[in-house]
Enzyme design. Structure first.
Site, mmCIF file in Angstrom:
data_model
loop_
_atom_site.group_PDB
_atom_site.id
_atom_site.type_symbol
_atom_site.label_atom_id
_atom_site.label_comp_id
_atom_site.label_asym_id
_atom_site.label_seq_id
_atom_site.Cartn_x
_atom_site.Cartn_y
_atom_site.Cartn_z
ATOM 1 N N PHE A 118 -3.189 41.192 26.349
ATOM 2 C CA PHE A 118 -2.342 40.068 26.137
ATOM 3 C C PHE A 118 -2.471 39.982 24.400
ATOM 4 C CE2 PHE A 118 -3.313 35.071 27.704
ATOM 5 C CZ PHE A 118 -3.267 36.082 29.395
ATOM 6 N N GLN A 238 -1.752 24.148 19.400
ATOM 7 C CA GLN A 238 -0.493 25.591 19.327
ATOM 8 C C GLN A 238 0.574 24.718 20.262
ATOM 9 O OE1 GLN A 238 -2.506 28.287 21.895
ATOM 10 N NE2 GLN A 238 -2.439 29.823 20.948
ATOM 11 N N HIS A 240 2.295 27.152 23.252
ATOM 12 C CA HIS A 240 2.412 27.851 23.512
ATOM 13 C C HIS A 240 3.369 28.570 24.087
ATOM 14 C CE1 HIS A 240 2.155 31.321 27.060
ATOM 15 N NE2 HIS A 240 1.067 31.198 27.087
ATOM 16 N N LEU A 250 2.902 26.123 32.403
ATOM 17 C CA LEU A 250 3.374 27.517 31.477
ATOM 18 C C LEU A 250 2.992 28.524 32.456
ATOM 19 C CD1 LEU A 250 1.740 27.540 29.479
ATOM 20 C CD2 LEU A 250 -0.164 28.723 30.076
ATOM 21 N N GLU A 253 0.627 34.109 29.054
ATOM 22 C CA GLU A 253 0.806 35.337 28.703
ATOM 23 C C GLU A 253 0.453 36.763 29.290
ATOM 24 O OE1 GLU A 253 -0.174 34.386 24.709
ATOM 25 O OE2 GLU A 253 -1.494 36.517 24.617
ATOM 26 N N ARG A 284 1.007 33.468 19.762
ATOM 27 C CA ARG A 284 1.454 32.683 19.847
ATOM 28 C C ARG A 284 2.085 31.622 18.824
ATOM 29 N NH1 ARG A 284 -2.884 30.309 24.581
ATOM 30 N NH2 ARG A 284 -2.965 32.298 25.674
ATOM 31 N N HIS A 365 0.106 23.226 23.795
ATOM 32 C CA HIS A 365 -0.410 23.731 24.809
ATOM 33 C C HIS A 365 -2.041 23.609 24.293
ATOM 34 C CE1 HIS A 365 -1.912 26.202 27.914
ATOM 35 N NE2 HIS A 365 -2.211 27.448 26.830
ATOM 36 N N ARG A 407 -5.098 30.063 18.384
ATOM 37 C CA ARG A 407 -6.403 30.211 19.028
ATOM 38 C C ARG A 407 -5.574 31.818 20.061
ATOM 39 N NH1 ARG A 407 -6.954 30.071 24.321
ATOM 40 N NH2 ARG A 407 -5.709 28.233 25.097
HETATM 41 C C1 LIG Z 1 -2.155 25.590 32.463
HETATM 42 C C2 LIG Z 1 -3.018 26.222 31.513
HETATM 43 C C3 LIG Z 1 -3.452 27.567 31.528
HETATM 44 C C4 LIG Z 1 -4.269 28.552 30.581
HETATM 45 N N1 LIG Z 1 -4.879 29.724 30.363
HETATM 46 C C5 LIG Z 1 -6.263 30.179 29.909
HETATM 47 C C6 LIG Z 1 -6.098 31.704 29.985
HETATM 48 O O1 LIG Z 1 -5.683 31.931 31.127
HETATM 49 N N2 LIG Z 1 -6.961 31.856 29.338
HETATM 50 C C7 LIG Z 1 -7.708 30.836 28.040
HETATM 51 O O2 LIG Z 1 -8.749 31.298 27.617
HETATM 52 N N3 LIG Z 1 -7.093 29.609 28.651
HETATM 53 C C8 LIG Z 1 -5.957 29.189 28.416
HETATM 54 N N4 LIG Z 1 -5.830 27.534 28.977
HETATM 55 C C9 LIG Z 1 -6.659 26.487 28.040
HETATM 56 C C10 LIG Z 1 -8.030 26.633 28.417
HETATM 57 O O3 LIG Z 1 -7.779 26.403 29.597
HETATM 58 C C11 LIG Z 1 -8.670 25.247 28.392
HETATM 59 O O4 LIG Z 1 -8.518 24.658 26.715
HETATM 60 C C12 LIG Z 1 -10.068 24.153 29.227
HETATM 61 O O5 LIG Z 1 -10.087 25.086 30.112
HETATM 62 C C13 LIG Z 1 -10.329 23.350 28.401
HETATM 63 O O6 LIG Z 1 -11.538 23.175 29.036
HETATM 64 P P1 LIG Z 1 -12.599 21.845 29.136
HETATM 65 O O7 LIG Z 1 -13.574 21.814 29.436
HETATM 66 O O8 LIG Z 1 -12.664 21.573 27.516
HETATM 67 O O9 LIG Z 1 -11.959 20.722 29.280
HETATM 68 P P2 LIG Z 1 -10.814 20.219 31.102
HETATM 69 O O10 LIG Z 1 -11.453 21.862 31.649
HETATM 70 O O11 LIG Z 1 -9.306 19.944 30.410
HETATM 71 O O12 LIG Z 1 -11.542 19.540 31.555
HETATM 72 C C14 LIG Z 1 -11.765 17.620 30.616
HETATM 73 C C15 LIG Z 1 -13.099 17.286 32.196
HETATM 74 O O13 LIG Z 1 -13.431 15.985 30.647
HETATM 75 C C16 LIG Z 1 -13.124 14.857 31.798
HETATM 76 N N5 LIG Z 1 -12.422 13.842 30.978
HETATM 77 C C17 LIG Z 1 -11.708 13.736 30.494
HETATM 78 N N6 LIG Z 1 -11.486 11.958 29.658
HETATM 79 C C18 LIG Z 1 -12.482 11.754 30.622
HETATM 80 C C19 LIG Z 1 -13.405 10.433 29.893
HETATM 81 N N7 LIG Z 1 -13.179 9.387 29.146
HETATM 82 N N8 LIG Z 1 -13.984 9.658 31.214
HETATM 83 C C20 LIG Z 1 -14.506 11.097 31.557
HETATM 84 N N9 LIG Z 1 -14.406 12.165 31.820
HETATM 85 C C21 LIG Z 1 -13.368 12.818 31.042
HETATM 86 C C22 LIG Z 1 -11.767 15.084 33.018
HETATM 87 O O14 LIG Z 1 -11.975 14.670 33.947
HETATM 88 C C23 LIG Z 1 -12.162 16.949 33.178
HETATM 89 O O15 LIG Z 1 -13.039 17.290 33.852
HETATM 90 C C24 LIG Z 1 -4.768 27.051 29.548
HETATM 91 C C25 LIG Z 1 -4.289 26.182 29.810
HETATM 92 C C26 LIG Z 1 -3.722 25.140 30.124
HETATM 93 C C27 LIG Z 1 -3.371 23.808 30.176
#
Ligand SMILES: Cc1cc2nc3c(=O)[nH]c(=O)nc-3n(C[C@H](O)[C@H](O)[C@H](O)COP(=O)(O)OP(=O)(O)OC[C@H]3O[C@@H](n4cnc5c(N)ncnc54)[C@H](O)[C@@H]3O)c2cc1C
Length: 608
Positions: A118, A238, A240, A250, A253, A284, A365, A407
């Site tokens: 990666f 960031q 991507h 997306l 990578e 990135r 991203h 990141r």
């Molecule tokens: C398409 C894509 C591919 C990715 N691929 C990778 C990868 O391969 N490897 C890697 O390390 N990272 C990757 N990332 C980044 C990574 O996935 C995210 O940064 C990470 O999953 C975020 O997780 P989180 O638990 O912080 O929030 P999220 O998974 O975004 O969850 C947010 C949660 O908060 C809740 N929420 C939000 N606002 C409120 C509110 N007001 N009230 C109640 N609930 C709320 C939502 O319901 C949800 O449950 C990727 C991101 C994307 C978009």
């Protein structure tokens, strides 16, 4: 009537960070509620494709210290080095823990967890690319989310699905819970807790081309900021390098990890110019800038604003042979390792990546900045690391800061499980010895009246009009490249939009049940606040570092800017703040304390 619930620990958000925190808080012996605006398994973590980084060394030698070095270097030295070390060290048993929970990782021939290359991951302090990303095809995040959700159900975590948190409640200098609206009924609920952890994810929807889901509107960051919690390093967002042209979806990578290459309109593998050593696998920020520079020079495909990402076996094998590598790939390898990517391209573009290159452009991203925390997930409110009792944050909404100014790929999933776990443990410990601080009188009133204002607004402007203008402005002026005049214009535009949000808004649905019109308008308020503080922070930082690339200050300036920025609202309220000047300071020093003096990474010019 407002309903009141009481739990020892409240987790807002059911992505990877929220679920890991909830699991560890419940294992710590306290009563836990998870509140999520989405059904948990719809959280954005489920879309993560490429992998989760851990120096398991299953295919070649690897060490946590090398992982920490790459993380700090990739973050252009702004990462707190102690946090990067925690991330890299604890990644190993976090991944093994996920495996033991039942996560179906891909396997090597020997049955070990399979790993791939990666961007920015190297062995021996930048010597050569290393296989560090553990993966389950290109659906790693989906598997993590499902696995953790099952574990939370097994351990009796209480879920409040489709409840949207709209305010945080403070009393006696302590965080005492949140106000939420139940989507199905429009009713207001208060959640009273001893410890509250925000894990609400990012805010890619500030920009017009983004990989982020519609729900990623930065609610947790905006509502805590409004109540006086500072935001750290907001200028670092960031892009991507490889989003599907115009759509932003997306393309992981992992495609380049498997050997895919970027090609410009002249048929050149242009990354050879920008990162002669690790080429397409540079970090990135470096690759996104290279694409923009190529487009600026008119080297887009057919003169348009995109380049190709090519993973066809013919092209990949040609470059592998040129590099003297013995490895070759076949169409079957591509089908097996990147099934979802192939599906996206075949369905949305009518392009078959096994035979044709994919048209791509950089896409908004990931938020490196956010709610400042220490390595235990406790929220800190100033440059002296003063802890705000009862408030925690983890995942993308938090800024630990282990990612610094940029990141590395696969490090967000690590961040979720490592710091989610730490946050959950810390909450349980705190909740076991703390008493409930009482709720203040009428805790819900202020935000309730803001909701009523939006519901009954009778201006002329629809939320989507404001949203489109914000997204276009931010994409053009506070995107991959920035400079003073452009950022200042963007700030002015965002402030005008905020004023119209206050005075001239209009929505269609005036009802209570599933009023998504109302909630999307409220979310727009969050995005506008975050756009404003991103622009202010970007204007303030007069250097280029990581994802923050100023055309008028092109050099990194370690003498003056090896510091975090904190932006703070001094007029706490429950609604989108009006136009005012928040306080911005850069007193927070980067923590360079690794395990020992010899391991300390001192800023050096970055070459790949
Ligand atoms: C398409 C894509 C591919 C990715 N691929 C990778 C990868 O391969 N490897 C890697 O390390 N990272 C990757 N990332 C980044 C990574 O996935 C995210 O940064 C990470 O999953 C975020 O997780 P989180 O638990 O912080 O929030 P999220 O998974 O975004 O969850 C947010 C949660 O908060 C809740 N929420 C939000 N606002 C409120 C509110 N007001 N009230 C109640 N609930 C709320 C939502 O319901 C949800 O449950 C990727 C991101 C994307 C978009």
């Amino acid at each position: 009537m407002t309903k009141i619930h009481q739990f020892d620990a409240i987790v807002v958000g059911a992505g990877g960070a929220g679920l890991m925190a909830a699991l560890y808080a419940t294992k710590g012996g306290v009563k836990v509620a998870v509140i999520s605006k989405l059904y948990p398994t719809r959280s954005h973590t489920g879309t993560a494709q490429g992998g989760i980084g851990a120096a398991l060394g299953n295919l070649e030698e690897d060490k946590p210290l090398w992982h920490a070095f790459d993380t700090v270097k990739g973050g252009d030295y702004l990462a707190d080095q102690n946090a990067a070390m925690v991330l890299a060290t604890e990644a190993i048993d976090a991944v093994i823990e996920l495996e033991h929970m039942g996560l179906p990782f891909d396997r090597t021939d020997e049955g070990k967890i399979s790993q791939r290359r990666f961007g920015g991951h190297t062995s021996n302090f930048g010597e050569k690319p290393v296989r560090r990303a553990c993966h389950a095809a290109d659906r790693t995040g989906h598997m993590i989310l499902q696995t953790l959700y099952q574990q939370c159900i097994k351990h009796d975590v209480t879920f409040f699905d489709e409840f949207q948190v709209i305010d945080v409640i403070m009393n006696q200098g302590t965080c005492v819970g949140v106000v939420a609206i139940q989507l199905g009924t429009g009713e207001i609920h208060i959640f009273h807790g001893k410890a509250t952890l925000f894990a609400t994810g990012g805010w890619g929807r500030v920009w017009s081309v983004t990989s982020n889901a519609h729900s990623l509107t930065g609610d947790g960051a905006a509502l805590t900021y409004r109540r006086g919690v500072p935001m750290q390093d907001m200028e670092f967002y960031q892009f991507h390098p490889t989003g599907i042209y115009k759509m932003g979806i997306l393309i992981t990578e992992g495609v380049r990890g498997e050997g895919g290459v970027l090609i410009n309109g002249r048929g050149e593998r242009f990354m050879e110019k920008y990162a002669p050593r690790i080429k397409d696998l540079a970090s990135r920020d470096v690759v996104s800038r290279a694409i923009y520079l190529e487009l600026r020079e008119g080297n887009g495909i057919k003169g348009k604003d995109y380049v190709y990402l090519d993973v066809t076996p013919t092209t990949v094998n040609k470059y592998l042979a040129e590099a003297g590598e013995t490895r070759r790939i076949t169409a079957e390898d591509v089908e097996k390792k990147l099934p979802d990517i192939l599906d996206f391209c075949r369905v949305y573009l009518g392009v078959d990546p096994v035979k044709q290159p994919m048209p791509i452009q950089p896409t908004a991203h990931y938020a490196m900045g956010g709610i400042p925390t220490n390595v235990h997930g406790e929220v800190v409110v100033d440059a002296n690391w003063t802890v705000l009792p009862g408030m925690y944050a983890a995942g993308e909404v938090a800024c630990v800061s282990c990612h610094g100014a940029n990141r590395l790929g696969t490090n967000s999933l690590v961040d979720l499980v490592v710091f989610g776990r730490r946050g959950g443990k810390a909450m349980a410990e705190y909740a076991k010895q703390a008493d409930f601080v009482p709720l203040p009188a009428n805790a819900e009133k202020e935000v309730e009246s803001e909701m009523t204002r939006i519901r009954t607004s009778s201006g002329k402007t629809r939320p989507y009009e404001l949203r489109q203008m914000m997204q276009k402005t931010m994409m053009e002026k506070v995107g991959v490249f920035r400079e003073e005049a452009g950022i200042a214009e963007a700030l002015e535009t965002v402030r005008e939009l905020k004023a119209r949000f206050q005075t001239d808004l209009s929505i269609d649905d005036r009802g209570y049940k599933f009023n998504t019109d109302l909630l999307e308008a409220w979310e727009l308020g969050c995005l506008l606040d975050l756009a404003e503080i991103t622009a202010i922070s970007a204007l303030n930082r007069k250097e280029s570092r990581g994802a923050h690339s100023r055309e008028d200050f092109q050099e990194r300036d370690d003498t003056n800017w090896l510091v975090h920025s904190l932006i703070k609202n001094h007029a706490p309220s429950a609604f989108a703040t009006g136009v005012f000047e928040p306080d911005l300071n850069t007193d927070k020093k980067v923590d360079m304390s690794l395990a020992s003096e010899d391991e300390r990474f001192i800023p050096k010019a970055r070459t790949y």
